[in-house]
Design a protein around this motif. Structure first.
Motif, PDB file in Angstrom:
ATOM      1  N   ASN A 226      46.288   3.322 -24.811  1.00  0.00           N
ATOM      2  CA  ASN A 226      45.093   3.312 -25.659  1.00  0.00           C
ATOM      3  C   ASN A 226      44.933   4.657 -26.347  1.00  0.00           C
ATOM      4  OD1 ASN A 226      43.431   5.094 -23.852  1.00  0.00           O
ATOM      5  ND2 ASN A 226      43.752   3.382 -22.449  1.00  0.00           N
ATOM      6  N   ASP A 227      43.989   4.720 -27.279  1.00  0.00           N
ATOM      7  CA  ASP A 227      43.818   5.907 -28.117  1.00  0.00           C
ATOM      8  C   ASP A 227      42.510   6.638 -27.828  1.00  0.00           C
ATOM      9  OD1 ASP A 227      42.582   4.383 -31.222  1.00  0.00           O
ATOM     10  OD2 ASP A 227      42.095   4.004 -29.121  1.00  0.00           O
ATOM     11  N   ASP A 228      41.987   6.552 -26.607  1.00  0.00           N
ATOM     12  CA  ASP A 228      40.705   7.170 -26.306  1.00  0.00           C
ATOM     13  C   ASP A 228      40.831   8.682 -26.086  1.00  0.00           C
ATOM     14  OD1 ASP A 228      40.659   5.840 -22.900  1.00  0.00           O
ATOM     15  OD2 ASP A 228      41.887   7.400 -23.829  1.00  0.00           O
ATOM     16  N   GLU A 229      39.689   9.354 -25.955  1.00  0.00           N
ATOM     17  CA  GLU A 229      39.666  10.805 -25.804  1.00  0.00           C
ATOM     18  C   GLU A 229      40.328  11.251 -24.505  1.00  0.00           C
ATOM     19  OE1 GLU A 229      37.126  10.030 -29.089  1.00  0.00           O
ATOM     20  OE2 GLU A 229      37.224   9.105 -27.103  1.00  0.00           O
ATOM     21  N   ALA A 230      40.233  10.418 -23.463  1.00  0.00           N
ATOM     22  CA  ALA A 230      40.855  10.778 -22.193  1.00  0.00           C
ATOM     23  C   ALA A 230      42.372  10.876 -22.322  1.00  0.00           C
ATOM     24  CB  ALA A 230      40.485   9.750 -21.120  1.00  0.00           C
ATOM     25  N   THR A 231      42.939  10.098 -23.250  1.00  0.00           N
ATOM     26  CA  THR A 231      44.386  10.091 -23.441  1.00  0.00           C
ATOM     27  C   THR A 231      44.845  11.187 -24.390  1.00  0.00           C
ATOM     28  OG1 THR A 231      44.447   7.702 -23.075  1.00  0.00           O
ATOM     29  CG2 THR A 231      46.353   8.685 -24.167  1.00  0.00           C
ATOM     30  N   PHE A 232      44.124  11.376 -25.487  1.00  0.00           N
ATOM     31  CA  PHE A 232      44.568  12.302 -26.524  1.00  0.00           C
ATOM     32  C   PHE A 232      43.774  13.607 -26.560  1.00  0.00           C
ATOM     33  CE2 PHE A 232      47.823  10.222 -29.008  1.00  0.00           C
ATOM     34  CZ  PHE A 232      47.726   8.900 -28.588  1.00  0.00           C
ATOM     35  N   GLY A 233      42.677  13.677 -25.835  1.00  0.00           N
ATOM     36  CA  GLY A 233      41.884  14.895 -25.834  1.00  0.00           C
ATOM     37  C   GLY A 233      40.874  14.892 -26.974  1.00  0.00           C
ATOM     38  N   ILE A 239      43.398   9.671 -38.108  1.00  0.00           N
ATOM     39  CA  ILE A 239      43.498   9.267 -39.514  1.00  0.00           C
ATOM     40  C   ILE A 239      43.181   7.780 -39.614  1.00  0.00           C
ATOM     41  CG2 ILE A 239      44.970   9.187 -41.552  1.00  0.00           C
ATOM     42  CD1 ILE A 239      44.484  12.018 -40.522  1.00  0.00           C
ATOM     43  N   ASP A 240      42.097   7.439 -40.341  1.00  0.00           N
ATOM     44  CA  ASP A 240      41.723   6.026 -40.471  1.00  0.00           C
ATOM     45  C   ASP A 240      42.114   5.442 -41.840  1.00  0.00           C
ATOM     46  OD1 ASP A 240      38.155   6.707 -40.967  1.00  0.00           O
ATOM     47  OD2 ASP A 240      39.903   7.147 -42.223  1.00  0.00           O
ATOM     48  N   PHE A 241      42.741   6.265 -42.707  1.00  0.00           N
ATOM     49  CA  PHE A 241      43.234   5.835 -44.015  1.00  0.00           C
ATOM     50  C   PHE A 241      42.142   5.315 -44.939  1.00  0.00           C
ATOM     51  CE2 PHE A 241      47.505   6.715 -43.083  1.00  0.00           C
ATOM     52  CZ  PHE A 241      47.769   6.313 -41.775  1.00  0.00           C
ATOM     53  N   SER A 287      39.029   1.745 -36.036  1.00  0.00           N
ATOM     54  CA  SER A 287      38.084   1.973 -37.133  1.00  0.00           C
ATOM     55  C   SER A 287      37.849   0.761 -38.023  1.00  0.00           C
ATOM     56  CB  SER A 287      38.581   3.137 -38.000  1.00  0.00           C
ATOM     57  OG  SER A 287      39.787   2.776 -38.653  1.00  0.00           O
ATOM     58  N   ARG A 288      38.808  -0.176 -38.057  1.00  0.00           N
ATOM     59  CA  ARG A 288      38.780  -1.301 -38.991  1.00  0.00           C
ATOM     60  C   ARG A 288      38.894  -0.773 -40.422  1.00  0.00           C
ATOM     61  NH1 ARG A 288      36.828  -5.602 -35.643  1.00  0.00           N
ATOM     62  NH2 ARG A 288      37.510  -6.975 -37.338  1.00  0.00           N
ATOM     63  N   GLY A 289      38.961  -1.656 -41.401  1.00  0.00           N
ATOM     64  CA  GLY A 289      39.062  -1.222 -42.788  1.00  0.00           C
ATOM     65  C   GLY A 289      40.495  -1.106 -43.249  1.00  0.00           C
ATOM     66  N   ASN A 290      40.776  -0.088 -44.087  1.00  0.00           N
ATOM     67  CA  ASN A 290      42.109   0.090 -44.673  1.00  0.00           C
ATOM     68  C   ASN A 290      43.174   0.310 -43.606  1.00  0.00           C
ATOM     69  OD1 ASN A 290      41.160  -0.137 -47.271  1.00  0.00           O
ATOM     70  ND2 ASN A 290      41.101   2.070 -47.655  1.00  0.00           N
ATOM     71  N   SER A 291      44.404  -0.048 -43.977  1.00  0.00           N
ATOM     72  CA  SER A 291      45.577   0.294 -43.175  1.00  0.00           C
ATOM     73  C   SER A 291      46.639   0.849 -44.115  1.00  0.00           C
ATOM     74  CB  SER A 291      46.085  -0.927 -42.402  1.00  0.00           C
ATOM     75  OG  SER A 291      46.390  -1.999 -43.288  1.00  0.00           O
ATOM     76  N   CYS A 292      47.809   1.191 -43.599  1.00  0.00           N
ATOM     77  CA  CYS A 292      48.828   1.905 -44.385  1.00  0.00           C
ATOM     78  C   CYS A 292      50.185   1.247 -44.201  1.00  0.00           C
ATOM     79  CB  CYS A 292      48.876   3.366 -43.937  1.00  0.00           C
ATOM     80  SG  CYS A 292      50.077   4.386 -44.799  1.00  0.00           S
ATOM     81  N   ASP A 386      44.683   3.876 -37.927  1.00  0.00           N
ATOM     82  CA  ASP A 386      44.172   4.732 -36.851  1.00  0.00           C
ATOM     83  C   ASP A 386      45.272   5.557 -36.186  1.00  0.00           C
ATOM     84  OD1 ASP A 386      42.087   1.981 -36.214  1.00  0.00           O
ATOM     85  OD2 ASP A 386      41.421   3.874 -37.070  1.00  0.00           O
ATOM     86  N   LEU A 387      46.018   6.272 -37.015  1.00  0.00           N
ATOM     87  CA  LEU A 387      47.024   7.208 -36.508  1.00  0.00           C
ATOM     88  C   LEU A 387      46.322   8.329 -35.746  1.00  0.00           C
ATOM     89  CD1 LEU A 387      50.001   8.301 -36.547  1.00  0.00           C
ATOM     90  CD2 LEU A 387      49.369   9.506 -38.654  1.00  0.00           C
TER      91      LEU A 387
END
Length: 642
Positions: A226-233, A239-241, A287-292, A386-387
């Motif tokens: 997952n991409d939570d704060e506990a994992t990535f700090g 980046i939500d694009f 974030s939803r919305g745009n992607s890349c 959501d990079l």
């Protein structure tokens, strides 16, 4: 050789010039000394680089010509510029591939077709040579065949099949195999054994610190779920694009290949002639919305995200954690591949479900770039959103996963422990087999602690304070009720070090992005200013001046003469109190895992704020005025000798 720009008055001057040129050539080629010795820089397979003295030996073996024929040859070390060794050379495969490449241009279609089929089998081990042949091919059909073979071959460079030698500085590499060899070298008072199993390169030229070799640590990678704060700090870049770093809204069709350089990466696609753009497909991630994805052909090809120093696309950088949300995907249909700085794949994370999934990886080996690779037989299309990644750091800032790394001019030494004493680095347990070694602590030489020993940065909110000498400190306010005589902004690490606006370059809250002012933005001091300050104007390249700035227990108070405002320290925008000061070259400093930088007093920076009292395997002792603080090794990232 013609010497220009100088006029020489006689034979004595001419002899002096010729002598100087001869000395320069001898040094460049590493010519033998009178006692039959040569100086070489040895790159070991674990990434260590050591300056040694070797006997001027003649190495014997076989050389392979461009047409695939081989013959006995010999190379004297003193006439060798560089010599790269294959771990497991295979002349049979190498010569066969060269002959097959030549047959791609044969007059007979059947011969060309059979050669292409045979090359497809050899491509994983010959990718480098096939790429060179593709670049040099003039015939359209040959180029097309090579392109098809390369497209099907695994990414990366593959294992070297021959030794590669550049002799006499002529720049033309020779390929072949040096027969089994073993040498004993002097590393400056300590003997070290060299052989093919441990040595990657012998070079007459000093090692450049930007050429860091990635190290494969095997199991030292982990899939991130997952991409939570506990994992990535809390300090991770996300980046939500939706918008560019400058706030501009992103719309489908806009080329975003270099849009995020200020954030520390570029993004490209393997689709010929295509660009990377945002689209309105909702990946349904964070974030939803745009992607890349690739733009025309939409969602196809391989994306490559390459990290750089933020704002500096010319400075390669690495991360240790990276991930993104991806859709619409199938199990095993798409992979995240992570690569080190030498193009070696260090991790592969594949999709396991549909229609969307988070793909992430953590690696102790620094990640220079990632690729998003579809398995076209299962699922050729995808888009990402959501990079997220930790702060990109220049390659030279990275250390080894398990060992300490000492950077010296031309050397990169890996060891179990190190201390700085009486102007010398004292090293123990070198990875090349040397038990103990000492080196002069030249200004600018740096010690990096092992990545394993470094703890994660603190997550608590703070204010970042920049000092005129280049130091950067985590700071917080002190409540008047707790200490009435110490109300204001203080260093968190150096508890009694009080910070005043007039003595700082800037402060910036942890929830705001630090933004340097453009040139001359702070040159004009406001009339009637007591303690002037400048804050950025939203969306513009200019800064507002303030007449007075004061630190209280809770935050920063600003007064323009017409209005007053206040900011809590933890959420303050970038506030400057004086123009930026460029750090002095080769100045001593300590970089901490917290993100702080302590500039050290030394010959190149006598007015620095901090003084290094001691440095050993367990940590460092640093002085600041009456403050003396012990910094444990887990808080240290690097120490540059003052």
């Amino acid at each position: 050789m013609t010497v220009r720009g100088q006029r020489y008055g006689g034979r004595a001057s001419l002899r002096a010039v010729l002598f100087a040129l001869a000395l320069a050539a001898a040094w460049r080629l590493g010519a033998a000394e009178p006692d039959g010795q040569v100086v070489r820089y040895v790159t070991f397979r674990d990434g260590a680089v050591l300056k040694v003295t070797l006997p001027d030996t003649e190495l014997k073996g076989e050389r392979v010509d461009a047409d695939g024929t081989s013959k006995p040859s010999a190379w004297k070390l003193s006439r060798t510029e560089t010599l790269d060794f294959a771990a497991q050379p295979d002349l049979k495969i190498y010569t066969a591939a060269l002959k097959l490449i030549a047959k791609l241009g044969d007059d007979e279609f059947g011969v060309r077709e059979q050669a292409a089929k045979e090359l497809e089998k050899l491509a994983p081990k010959m990718r480098g040579e096939l790429a060179k042949a593709y670049t040099g091919a003039e015939d359209t059909e040959v180029r097309n065949r090579l392109a098809q073979i390369l497209a099907q071959a695994p990414a990366g460079h593959g294992e070297r099949l021959t030794d590669e030698l550049i002799a006499d500085g002529n720049g033309a590499p020779e390929h072949g195999v040096v027969a089994d060899w073993k040498l004993t070298a002097d590393a400056g008072g300590a003997a070290v054994d060299l052989d093919r199993a441990h040595v990657l390169r012998l070079s007459a030229q000093p090692f450049k610190h930007t050429e860091i070799l990635g190290k494969d640590d095997g199991d030292a990678t982990k899939r991130l779920e997952n991409d939570d704060e506990a994992t990535f700090g809390p300090g991770a870049t996300r980046i939500d694009f939706e918008k560019a770093p400058d706030g501009t809204a992103l719309t489908p069709g806009m080329d975003v290949g270099r849009t995020f350089v200020p954030k520390g990466f570029t993004i490209s696609t393997s689709a010929a002639g295509a660009i990377v753009s945002v689209n309105n497909y909702d990946v349904q991630g964070r974030s939803r919305g745009n992607s890349c994805a690739t733009h025309q052909p939409l969602w196809e090809g391989e994306l490559t995200i390459r990290f750089c120093a933020p704002g500096r696309p010319d400075v390669p950088a690495c991360v240790t954690r990276v991930g993104f949300w991806i859709a619409a995907v199938q199990p095993d249909g798409t992979a995240l591949e992570a690569y080190d700085s030498k193009g070696k794949r260090i991790a592969e994370i594949k999709t396991t479900k549909n229609p969307n999934e988070f793909l992430g990886v953590r690696s102790r080996t620094p990640i220079a770039y990632i690729r998003v690779v579809p398995n076209v037989a299962i699922d050729p299309n995808y888009t990402i959103d959501d990079l997220v990644f930790d702060a990109p750091r220049p390659l030279e800032e990275y250390g080894h996963a398990e060992l300490a790394t000492l950077w010296l001019p031309g050397e990169r030494i890996l060891c179990k422990s190190a201390r700085l004493k009486d102007g010398r680095w004292e090293l123990e347990g070198l990875s090349c087999g040397i038990a103990k070694l000492a080196r002069t602590a030249e200004p600018g030489s740096s010690l990096l602690t092992s990545l394993k020993s470094q703890k994660d940065p603190p997550a608590d909110a703070c204010c970042w304070a920049r000092l005129p000498d280049g130091s950067v400190l985590r700071a917080s306010g002190r409540a008047a009720a707790d200490a009435p005589d110490r109300e204001g902004l203080y260093s968190i690490r150096f508890a009694t070090f009080k910070l005043e606006p007039a003595e700082l370059v800037s402060i910036c809250g942890s929830e705001k992005e630090y933004r340097e002012p453009p040139p001359k933005a702070l040159d004009t001091k406001p009339e009637g200013a007591k303690t002037p300050a400048w804050t950025p104007v939203e969306g513009e390249e200019k800064f507002n001046p303030w007449l007075d700035a004061r630190f209280s227990a809770k935050g920063l108070d600003l007064d323009s003469g017409k209005e007053k405002t206040a900011f809590p320290y933890e959420s303050a925008p970038p506030v400057f109190f004086r123009p930026l000061v460029k750090p002095k070259r080769l100045a001593g400093k300590i970089a901490l895992t917290s993100g702080e930088t302590l500039m050290l007093k030394g010959v190149n920076n006598p007015d620095a704020t901090f003084e290094l009292a001691a440095l050993g395997p367990d940590g460092a002792t640093v002085k600041q005025g009456a403050n003396e603080v012990r910094i444990p090794v887990e808080d240290l990232m690097s120490v540059t000798a003052p």
